[in-house]
Design a protein around this motif. Structure first.
Motif, PDB file in Angstrom:
ATOM      1  N   TYR A  76       6.372  -1.533   1.599  1.00 58.19           N
ATOM      2  CA  TYR A  76       7.649  -1.991   2.128  1.00 58.19           C
ATOM      3  C   TYR A  76       7.917  -1.343   3.490  1.00 58.19           C
ATOM      4  CZ  TYR A  76       8.796  -3.989  -2.415  1.00 58.19           C
ATOM      5  OH  TYR A  76       8.823  -4.747  -3.554  1.00 58.19           O
TER       6      TYR A  76
ATOM      7  N   ASP B 126      12.384  -3.930   5.307  1.00 62.52           N
ATOM      8  CA  ASP B 126      12.404  -4.480   3.949  1.00 62.52           C
ATOM      9  C   ASP B 126      13.259  -3.609   3.030  1.00 62.52           C
ATOM     10  OD1 ASP B 126      10.715  -6.586   4.596  1.00 62.52           O
ATOM     11  OD2 ASP B 126       8.919  -5.419   4.162  1.00 62.52           O
ATOM     12  N   ARG B 127      13.059  -2.291   3.139  1.00 63.93           N
ATOM     13  CA  ARG B 127      13.805  -1.374   2.285  1.00 63.93           C
ATOM     14  C   ARG B 127      15.302  -1.450   2.575  1.00 63.93           C
ATOM     15  NH1 ARG B 127      10.303   4.267   2.029  1.00 63.93           N
ATOM     16  NH2 ARG B 127       8.564   3.459   0.759  1.00 63.93           N
TER      17      ARG B 127
ATOM     18  N   LYS C  52      16.975  -3.969   3.599  1.00 61.63           N
ATOM     19  CA  LYS C  52      17.488  -5.195   3.005  1.00 61.63           C
ATOM     20  C   LYS C  52      17.657  -5.044   1.499  1.00 61.63           C
ATOM     21  CE  LYS C  52      16.490 -10.151   2.574  1.00 61.63           C
ATOM     22  NZ  LYS C  52      15.524 -11.230   2.915  1.00 61.63           N
ATOM     23  N   GLN C  53      16.665  -4.394   0.875  1.00 57.10           N
ATOM     24  CA  GLN C  53      16.716  -4.194  -0.573  1.00 57.10           C
ATOM     25  C   GLN C  53      17.937  -3.372  -0.976  1.00 57.10           C
ATOM     26  OE1 GLN C  53      14.654  -6.214  -2.312  1.00 57.10           O
ATOM     27  NE2 GLN C  53      13.074  -4.802  -3.028  1.00 57.10           N
TER      28      GLN C  53
ATOM     29  N   LEU D  46      10.701  -0.235  -6.044  1.00 60.10           N
ATOM     30  CA  LEU D  46      11.237  -1.449  -5.440  1.00 60.10           C
ATOM     31  C   LEU D  46      10.572  -2.702  -5.996  1.00 60.10           C
ATOM     32  CD1 LEU D  46      11.629  -0.309  -1.719  1.00 60.10           C
ATOM     33  CD2 LEU D  46      13.426  -0.576  -3.449  1.00 60.10           C
TER      34      LEU D  46
ATOM     35  N   ILE E  47      20.358  -7.737  -6.345  1.00 61.57           N
ATOM     36  CA  ILE E  47      19.186  -7.400  -7.131  1.00 61.57           C
ATOM     37  C   ILE E  47      19.546  -6.305  -8.125  1.00 61.57           C
ATOM     38  CG2 ILE E  47      17.504  -8.064  -5.374  1.00 61.57           C
ATOM     39  CD1 ILE E  47      17.238  -5.119  -4.632  1.00 61.57           C
TER      40      ILE E  47
END
Length: 771
Positions: free
Chosen positions: A35, A39-40, A42-43, A390, A400
């Motif tokens: 990631y 990306d992280r 966004k997560q 993740l 999520i």
């Protein structure tokens, strides 16, 4: 194991470089998505979105276990503190303070109350009063879990009616990390609770749950809090408490030469059961700065060697996912496999995130000590574990979510009960909650999870709960993360988990229990539903079907009656009520119950007594309908002997708020003896009851009715509307003079209300069942 594998990897370093990165990745058994920081980001923003979307309107709190049967209204104090810290890490100061403010308001309300009494277990709402050597100066704490749907001014407890150091410590950490100036007074007040739990040797005992037990993880949490409070206030009492606590750690649960941190200690005997958080959270704390480099490596090796697992599970979209995670303990150890009924590794994102944080901190420590190779290796391990975490998340509503643990409805470990373990009488820990189940058509019909999985935000954002204003991440980011170190970390993780592989079997809804929350009011609620359904079917002439529901009602009533701890506490409450009031408390029917009414609050002061009486009444009703009159008489006799002062609440639904409102109380013994409602059901039971009385009692057997406040009107009685009796809804009062005797055995009389609480024993009591 870690050192051997690491040395083997480093010995082949040059060879690996020549082979090339592509071949290194090919030889690993698990290829993971790396990631990016984008990306992280966004997560974790989606995690924040999920957390906000699950907040309950009434309280602003989120459930700890979303959609897990029985946990719909439960939020644990520790989880609330973590949620507040997550908001802080994400830059959402408003929501972070909103959580802390909830507890501050409920705590302040209870602590400053002079009119509303604490109940027989020294509880008011979510606040627990703890008696000290000075009767004039009790201290106040918070319960471990909260009913997130309650609108009571004092809040409402649920499930865990005790207070322990771990959740209190985490809430204090959250306050000090979020807004020191605003919460320092509140934090210091709760810090006094931790001081109260510290024994003479320096150990932080397990609060109301176990005065002779010290668990390493919450003990070290409390020490972290003592150090924070000292740094902020300069008050020497916090420094003294910290020094005593750390001295206890080195003297009792830490083997320096072996890098072992024991799970805890009880009766001067260390627990041999491995607990991951005792290692990881200790290494994330300030005290670990004092460990030598060799100690850090040994502790890290022990932690990873004993806890790493590789789990394959099904996501809600039916895709299969494999991830390397951290177990709560060592799955092949005898006591762990015993409670889990076999070899059953399980992974927790929360505990994996804790290990990742510890690895990050250790990487920084070794980097600053010029041990570059180990620092890079630890960083690579931390990043790989973060990526694995993740990979376990799935879409939930507009955000999520992930699980509390990969296994469902499985005991974790018998932590903290060495005495029982050594007597071959292992106390089972609580079971993991549900998060996914299918129906018979293979459709996913239960999707849930636990926001505690958002713990992974901390190592990603660099927020260390255990050290105030810890800026370790700035140094951590300077440590190189190379393809070579990532390959080494992946190979190590694969090698360490090769004998700890486990594939979870998806559950079907039929495997999911009707409910798993251990709380008598829920058992009684289901009991009433079964009894009412049984009566409806009986009126329709469906006798066999009716009997099945009466059997189910009996089952749920027995869940309360046969609980030894609840029974013991209910007897205690009956004794305290007899000492204080000498009878059951008159309550005018139709009057809406609030904590500010002395008669209502005095009745509700004895919650388990009332629930036990309810369960007995339900059991006797079911047994009578099933034709077992002898068991009916046995239970009637037990009710008269042990729980005669119970008062069973009756509620109507408020048409505006849609919430139940208590409008009266009744007593089963009076109901059978006098039948003031003139119901046929009670007429039938009255004959059985009177035969029991004639056989066993020569003296008074029924409780007296006591006035502790003057009724609002001249008319009041114990009356149930016959037409609505199946739903146990009360009618407007019928005319009975408040001075007129109800019978020759039960005479209401005026009794002055005493505002002083009954003096309770300092012995710790616990609503929670051993079952």
């Amino acid at each position: 194991m870690l050192i051997l594998i690491y040395n083997n990897i480093m010995g082949k370093k040059e060879k690996y470089v020549k082979i090339g990165t592509s071949l290194l990745l090919a030889i690993t058994s698990l290829t993971l998505l790396a990631y990016s920081q984008q990306d992280r980001s966004k997560q974790i923003q989606l995690m924040g979105k999920t957390l906000t979307s699950t907040q309950r309107f009434e309280t602003g709190l989120s459930p700890s276990h979303i959609n897990s049967p029985g946990y719909e209204e439960v939020s644990f104090l520790y989880d609330c503190a973590v949620n507040a810290l997550i908001y802080k890490a994400l830059g959402d100061q408003e929501n972070a303070e909103k959580i802390i403010d909830f507890f501050y308001k409920k705590y302040t309300f209870a602590k400053t109350q002079n009119t509303i009494p604490f109940d027989a277990n020294n509880i008011l709402g979510i606040t627990k009063k703890i008696d000290t050597d000075n009767p004039e100066k009790p201290i106040y704490s918070l319960l471990n879990s909260i009913d997130i749907s309650s609108t009571n001014e004092s809040g409402s407890g649920i499930l865990e009616y005790y207070t322990t150091p771990g959740p209190i410590a985490f809430l204090i950490m959250a306050m000090l990390q979020i807004n020191i100036d605003k919460y320092i007074e509140f934090a210091s007040a709760l810090g006094d609770v931790l001081l109260f739990f510290q024994n003479n040797s320096g150990g932080i005992t397990d609060g109301n749950r176990g005065a002779d037990i010290v668990n390493t993880e919450p003990h070290m949490d409390a020490c972290d809090v003592f150090l924070m409070l000292y740094d902020i206030t300069g008050n020497e009492k916090w420094k003294k408490a910290y020094d005593k606590g750390i001295s206890w750690f080195y003297s009792n649960v830490y083997e320096k030469d072996k890098g072992i941190i024991y799970q805890g200690i009880t009766e001067s005997m260390p627990s041999q059961i491995f607990a991951t958080d005792g290692y990881s959270w200790t290494m994330a704390s300030h005290e670990a700065d004092n460990f030598s480099s060799e100690e850090i490596k040994m502790i890290t090796e022990n932690m990873l060697e004993k806890s790493l697992v590789k789990i394959t599970f099904i996501k809600p979209n039916k895709s299969e996912q494999t991830a390397i995670l951290i177990d709560f303990s060592t799955p092949e150890e005898f006591y762990i496999s015993f409670v889990r009924k076999g070899f059953h590794p399980m992974g927790s994102i929360e505990w994996t995130a804790g290990v990742a944080l510890a690895l990050q901190k250790n990487a920084v420590r070794l980097f600053e000590r010029k041990d570059m190779e180990t620092a890079m290796f630890y960083k690579a391990l931390a990043e790989e574990l973060i990526d694995n975490c993740l990979s376990c998340f799935y879409k939930f509503n507009n955000g999520i979510l992930s699980f509390y643990a990969s296994a469902q409805n499985t005991p974790i470990a018998p932590f903290g009960y060495v005495k029982n373990v050594h007597k071959n009488n292992i106390r089972f820990s609580w079971k993991t909650p549900y998060f996914l189940a299918k129906d018979r058509a293979e459709r996913i019909s239960l999707i849930g999870g636990s926001p505690i999985s958002f713990w992974i935000v901390f190592p990603i954002k660099g927020l260390n709960p255990f050290i105030l204003n810890d800026n370790y991440k700035k140094i951590y980011d300077k440590i190189p993360l190379t393809e070579n170190s990532q390959s080494q970390a992946k190979e190590y993780l694969d090698s360490a988990t090769k004998d700890r592989l486990y594939s979870e079997t998806p559950l079907y809804m039929k495997d999911v229990m009707e409910e798993i929350l251990v709380e008598p009011r829920y058992y009684n609620m289901i009991m009433w539903e079964e009894i009412n359904t049984g009566y409806e079917l009986k009126e329709q002439g469906q006798i066999s079907l009716a009997e099945e529901h009466f059997k189910k009602g009996l089952y749920w009533s027995y869940r309360t009656i046969h609980n030894k701890i609840w029974s013991k506490l209910a007897k205690r409450e009956n004794r305290l009520k007899e000492e204080e009031f000498h009878g059951i408390i008159f309550y005018p029917w139709g009057k809406i119950g609030t904590d500010k009414n002395t008669d209502y609050s005095s009745i509700m002061k004895f919650p388990l007594l009332n629930e036990m009486g309810t369960a007995f009444f339900g059991a006797i009703t079911c047994l009578f309908e099933l034709g077992d009159k002898e068991k009916c008489k046995d239970l009637m006799k037990q009710l008269i002997m042990d729980f005669p002062l119970h008062q069973i609440p009756v509620a109507n639904e408020n048409k505006q708020t849609k919430q139940p409102e208590i409008i009266g109380f009744w007593n089963a013994i009076i109901s059978w003896d006098q039948n003031p409602t003139w119901l046929e059901k009670n007429t039938q039971l009255q004959e059985l009851f009177r035969s029991l009385v004639s056989e066993n009692y020569k003296e008074k057997y029924a409780p007296e009715i006591i006035y502790i406040s003057i009724p609002d009107n001249e008319e009041a009685s114990y009356v149930i509307d016959e037409k609505l009796s199946k739903k146990y809804v009360l009618s407007p009062p019928k005319t009975i003079s408040k001075e007129a005797p109800l019978s020759d055995k039960i005479s209401p009389k005026v009794f002055p209300f005493r505002s002083t609480e009954a003096k309770l024993s300092n012995k710790y009591v616990d609503y929670n069942s051993e079952n």
